[in-house]
Design an enzyme around this catalytic site. Structure first.
Site, PDB file in Angstrom:
ATOM      1  N   ARG A  53       0.849  -1.195   0.000  1.00 25.56           N
ATOM      2  CA  ARG A  53       0.000   0.000   0.000  1.00 25.56           C
ATOM      3  C   ARG A  53       0.876   1.234   0.000  1.00 25.56           C
ATOM      4  O   ARG A  53       2.091   1.157   0.111  1.00 25.56           O
ATOM      5  CB  ARG A  53      -1.028  -0.009   1.130  1.00 25.56           C
ATOM      6  N   GLY A  54       0.192   2.409  -0.129  1.00 20.69           N
ATOM      7  CA  GLY A  54       0.945   3.650  -0.318  1.00 20.69           C
ATOM      8  C   GLY A  54       1.053   3.867  -1.824  1.00 20.69           C
ATOM      9  O   GLY A  54       1.440   2.945  -2.561  1.00 20.69           O
ATOM     10  N   ALA A  55       0.703   5.069  -2.271  1.00 22.18           N
ATOM     11  CA  ALA A  55       0.548   5.304  -3.718  1.00 22.18           C
ATOM     12  C   ALA A  55       1.752   4.857  -4.562  1.00 22.18           C
ATOM     13  O   ALA A  55       1.597   4.082  -5.521  1.00 22.18           O
ATOM     14  CB  ALA A  55       0.200   6.772  -3.950  1.00 22.18           C
ATOM     15  N   ARG A  96      -7.764  -0.755  -6.547  1.00 19.00           N
ATOM     16  CA  ARG A  96      -8.061   0.387  -5.661  1.00 19.00           C
ATOM     17  C   ARG A  96      -8.256   1.623  -6.540  1.00 19.00           C
ATOM     18  O   ARG A  96      -7.505   1.805  -7.506  1.00 19.00           O
ATOM     19  CB  ARG A  96      -6.914   0.642  -4.652  1.00 19.00           C
ATOM     20  N   GLN A 203      -1.990   2.822   9.983  1.00 16.78           N
ATOM     21  CA  GLN A 203      -0.718   2.853   9.244  1.00 16.78           C
ATOM     22  C   GLN A 203       0.340   3.700   9.958  1.00 16.78           C
ATOM     23  O   GLN A 203       1.536   3.434   9.840  1.00 16.78           O
ATOM     24  CB  GLN A 203      -0.927   3.420   7.821  1.00 16.78           C
ATOM     25  N   ASP A 244      -2.235  10.760  -2.453  1.00 20.01           N
ATOM     26  CA  ASP A 244      -2.603   9.651  -3.341  1.00 20.01           C
ATOM     27  C   ASP A 244      -2.942  10.152  -4.737  1.00 20.01           C
ATOM     28  O   ASP A 244      -2.864   9.408  -5.711  1.00 20.01           O
ATOM     29  CB  ASP A 244      -3.792   8.877  -2.762  1.00 20.01           C
ATOM     30  N   ASN A 254      -5.655  12.310   0.213  1.00 19.85           N
ATOM     31  CA  ASN A 254      -4.721  11.546   1.046  1.00 19.85           C
ATOM     32  C   ASN A 254      -5.545  10.853   2.138  1.00 19.85           C
ATOM     33  O   ASN A 254      -6.767  11.023   2.219  1.00 19.85           O
ATOM     34  CB  ASN A 254      -3.644  12.462   1.641  1.00 19.85           C
ATOM     35  N   LYS A 255      -4.888  10.084   2.942  1.00 26.61           N
ATOM     36  CA  LYS A 255      -5.547   9.283   3.982  1.00 26.61           C
ATOM     37  C   LYS A 255      -6.551  10.113   4.775  1.00 26.61           C
ATOM     38  O   LYS A 255      -6.268  11.265   5.133  1.00 26.61           O
ATOM     39  CB  LYS A 255      -4.473   8.697   4.900  1.00 26.61           C
TER      40      LYS A 255
END
Ligand code: MRU
Length: 362
Positions: A53-55, A96, A203, A244, A254-255
């Site tokens: 995960r993570g762009a 995603r 995270q 993201d 973003n998150k």
């Protein structure tokens, strides 16, 4: 290991002998489990379930993942291989929706295949592997450049706050938001980091606190609700988060929780920076209003580490990301320097070549 001098950093993924392996990030920090992904479904699931995960990391995993997906088709006639490639890329792209790096990297793989004059499927497969390797190398370079450009923001004695994990584990290099921190630490600058735990999937607690602590950086874990009060107490000198997807006007996804942090930063006059490589820019999207926000299962909110913490049947909202309007952003830390206002004009001036290339490929 990313770079010899940063050997405490975990390798998010590896490509070795035509085999893709990842650290299963859902198991960190308790267990370090390396998983080899051998089918298109396993790659799709690893991205969908946030094992990787993570762009930027999603982008690199998808590029290698497309190679894995095409391995069974290497004996097909060339045209059949090309048709299958398009289908497999669309399938992986559905894992995603919000991080643009997934779509960006798959499009780039398709472009490389489209431009190749390979005579047969096996040769075209090698072209795909080369392109994926190039995307991987570039990702490490992008992180280092972001680190160098963001370094002046980390001053002796300062407090830096970050959200979610835009770290080494979210990339294949030094991370984006964390890259200036790693470089500052290497240069002997003493500073402290506050890591938001980042509900619901933690995270910040599980990954950011883990990797910064491993590297010997002074990191303090806080709950998400503490950030504003730390700012009120003047403990935070700068906020650096990842992204993201960044729209043409500088609105960015973003998150979930990033927006509240940006609003608090504005209220308390704390500079708010977004670290993002050009692979996270989506200059085709004019502003944040049309960014698709991933909605995830309510169980992620009602359960914590497998235990139910909310009443059975309660209604739940679980968007994985939010969109922060550009006017709350102080600057974007990119591989080409810190982009200041006006963002629309400055992002376009700096990155319009990439945007044009991306739109020809779509
Ligand atoms: O749902 P995740 O863990 O993939 O979300 C990650 C983030 O929101 C990161 O901040 C973003 O991808 C940038 S990573 C360099």
């Amino acid at each position: 290991m990313v770079l010899p001098e940063f050997d405490s950093l975990p390798a998010t993924l590896a490509w070795d002998n035509d085999s893709l392996s990842i650290i299963d990030q859902t198991r960190l920090p308790r267990d370090t489990v390396i998983e080899t992904l051998t089918t298109a479904f396993e790659v799709w699931r690893a991205i969908h379930e946030l094992r990787v995960r993570g762009a930027p990391a999603i982008g690199v995993a998808a590029a290698y993942g497309l190679c894995v997906s095409m391995q069974p088709s290497r004996g097909l006639p060339l045209e059949a291989f090309r048709a299958e490639l398009i289908e497999q890329a669309a399938y992986l792209d559905s894992a995603r929706p919000t991080a643009v790096n997934l779509n960006w990297s798959l499009k780039r793989m398709l472009r490389a295949a489209g431009q190749s004059r390979a005579a047969d499927a096996a040769s075209l497969y090698r072209v795909l592997v080369e392109e994926a390797t190039q995307i991987h190398r570039e990702d490490q370079w992008l992180c280092e450049q972001i680190g160098k450009h963001g370094l002046p923001l980390i001053t002796a004695g300062c407090g830096v706050l970050t959200h979610c994990n835009a770290g080494a584990l979210a990339t294949t290099g030094l991370g984006t938001a964390t890259a200036p921190m790693y470089i500052a630490h290497r240069e002997g600058i003493a500073f402290r980091v506050y890591a938001d735990e980042t509900r619901p999937l933690l995270q910040g607690a599980r990954l950011t606190a883990y990797e910064l602590h491993q590297a010997g950086i002074d990191v303090t874990l806080i709950t998400d609700g503490m950030a504003a009060s730390l700012m009120a107490r003047r403990k935070v000198d700068v906020v650096i988060v990842g992204a993201d997807r960044v729209a043409a006007n500088g609105d960015f996804a973003n998150k979930i929780g990033t927006l509240s942090l940006a609003i608090a930063s504005r209220h308390f006059g704390v500079p708010f920076y977004v670290a993002c490589p050009s692979s996270t820019l989506d200059l085709q999207t004019p502003n944040g209003s049309t960014i698709v926000i991933e909605e995830r299962h309510g169980d992620e909110v009602t359960h914590l580490a497998g235990r139910q913490i909310a009443p059975t049947g309660v209604k739940v909202l679980n968007p994985a990301f939010d969109v922060t309007p550009h006017d709350l952003v102080t600057g974007f830390i990119t591989e080409r320097g810190i982009i200041a206002r006006p963002f629309e004009a400055n992002l376009a001036a700096m990155f319009q070549t990439q945007a044009a290339a991306a739109s020809t490929a779509s």
